[in-house]
Design a protein around this motif. Structure first.
Motif, PDB file in Angstrom:
ATOM      1  N   ALA A  33       0.777  -1.197   0.013  1.00 54.25           N
ATOM      2  CA  ALA A  33       0.094   0.097   0.059  1.00 54.25           C
ATOM      3  C   ALA A  33       0.937   1.154   0.008  1.00 54.25           C
TER       4      ALA A  33
ATOM      5  N   ARG B 194      -6.941  -6.728   8.104  1.00 54.20           N
ATOM      6  CA  ARG B 194      -7.672  -5.794   9.309  1.00 54.20           C
ATOM      7  C   ARG B 194      -6.787  -4.970   9.881  1.00 54.20           C
TER       8      ARG B 194
ATOM      9  N   SER C   8      -4.935  -2.490   7.844  1.00 54.07           N
ATOM     10  CA  SER C   8      -5.479  -1.295   7.470  1.00 54.07           C
ATOM     11  C   SER C   8      -5.447  -0.337   8.604  1.00 54.07           C
TER      12      SER C   8
ATOM     13  N   LEU D 250      -1.875   1.542   8.841  1.00 56.85           N
ATOM     14  CA  LEU D 250      -1.340   1.922   7.604  1.00 56.85           C
ATOM     15  C   LEU D 250      -1.525   3.413   7.646  1.00 56.85           C
TER      16      LEU D 250
ATOM     17  N   HIS E 254     -10.354   4.618  12.395  1.00 56.61           N
ATOM     18  CA  HIS E 254     -11.172   3.772  11.674  1.00 56.61           C
ATOM     19  C   HIS E 254     -12.262   4.345  10.947  1.00 56.61           C
ATOM     20  N   ARG E 255     -13.016   3.926  10.217  1.00 50.80           N
ATOM     21  CA  ARG E 255     -13.983   4.546   9.197  1.00 50.80           C
ATOM     22  C   ARG E 255     -15.106   5.338   9.723  1.00 50.80           C
TER      23      ARG E 255
END
Length: 350
Positions: free
Chosen positions: A98, A252, A255, A258, A325-326
């Protein structure tokens, strides 16, 4: 004693050579401890070791002009990627891929993590890593679970982690630490050991954060990151031993790490380069309090900062808490014990 205060005390003892103390808190006498030891033995037999080996993810990821970014990974079996067969499915490989795509440069990944390692093993790993890569551009550390399962003193564990971060920072490397996962979500671990494992894991994770920030690194809470998914789809998120993450579980975790890696490298993404957002429960406060809040909210980053020209407040080092987190959900009472700075924390930070 609150978790924030315990985290400060553990980190202070680690820094100044204080007394050691058990990995866990008192558990009610020799009879209870004997019961826990027996349950731990049962859990180890249930977990077993169904793997023939661990993946070798060393190599170059991505492509682009110029020299490769140098990325180090050190720590335990989760940093090594135990539980997956494809080297491209480890946390290090996913992050390297990434970063290469977003930075437009290839990434040379060097992974010195060791299956079964505890924090005391970080010194040797870092020494060997810096022999191979004297000036890493970024280092990721994942450690803590084996300190809990081996009943290592939390003070001792934090001391070794702190020393490793210090050495890496002296070598010029930004450091991102994935703190101790919540072992209370591991299904083969019976009660009451599972409940105690959760408490010990969270206390260690909070103390790790305090120590890492003091040494100039940043942390990401892994906590029970896989907990809800484990309950719903354990065969998807965990590998064959029901202890280590599967490829989906490692993805997970990667992510969550990152955005912090990108921010440490100075590269932007959808969630880097921004100030804390009060609406998302973010802000500035003492590092011990930020650490405690992060433990309760996996995927949360804590990093050091200065406020009004000062790096320390009444309760210790200032830190920024960011929910990476989103869809963060602020929790009731999350700001307990926070030493509140003036309210304009949603403005650009110093």
């Amino acid at each position: 004693m609150g978790r924030a205060r315990r985290a400060r005390k553990i980190a202070a003892r680690a820094a100044f050579g204080g007394g050691l103390g058990a990995a866990g808190l008192a558990v009610g006498g020799l009879g209870t401890w004997g019961l826990l030891r027996g349950e731990a033995a049962v859990a180890r037999r249930l977990v077993g070791n169904p793997f023939d080996g661990e993946p070798d993810d060393d190599g170059v990821y991505g492509a682009g002009p110029g020299e490769s970014l140098q990325m180090l990974v050190v720590g335990d079996s989760t940093a090594k990627g135990l539980g997956v067969d494809d080297p491209r499915q480890t946390v290090g490989a996913i992050i390297a891929t990434a970063v290469a795509a977003l930075a437009g440069r290839s990434v040379q990944l060097t992974n010195l993590a060791v299956v079964g390692a505890a924090s005391a093993d970080l010194g040797q790993q870092v020494e060997h890593a810096l022999e191979r890569v004297p000036h890493p551009d970024i280092t990721v550390i994942m450690v803590g679970a084996n300190d809990i399962t081996q009943r290592v003193s939390r003070t001792e564990a934090v001391r070794h982690l702190s020393a490793a971060v210090f050495t890496l920072r002296e070598a010029g490397s930004p450091v991102v630490v994935g703190t101790c996962p919540d072992l209370g979500v591991i299904e083969p671990v019976p009660q009451p050991l599972r409940l105690l494992a959760r408490r010990w894991s969270r206390d260690l994770a909070a103390a790790q954060t305090v120590a890492v920030i003091e040494q100039g690194g940043r942390t990401v809470s892994l906590g029970d990151l896989l907990g809800p998914e484990f309950q719903e789809t354990p065969k998807v998120m965990f590998s064959a031993d029901r202890f280590h993450p599967s490829a989906a579980g490692y993805a997970r975790a990667a992510s969550a790490l990152l955005p912090s890696v990108l921010d440490a490298l100075g590269h932007s993404s959808a969630d880097t380069g921004r100030a804390p957002d009060l609406r998302r429960g973010e802000g500035i406060g003492p590092v011990s309090v930020a650490a405690t809040r992060a433990v309760r909210d996996p995927g949360t980053e804590v990093s050091g900062t200065a406020y009004d020209g000062d790096e320390h407040g009444r309760q210790g080092r200032w830190a920024i808490l960011l929910r990476r987190h989103r869809t963060p959900i602020p929790r009731q009472g999350a700001s307990d014990e926070v030493e509140q700075p003036p309210p304009a924390v949603d403005e650009p930070l110093p």
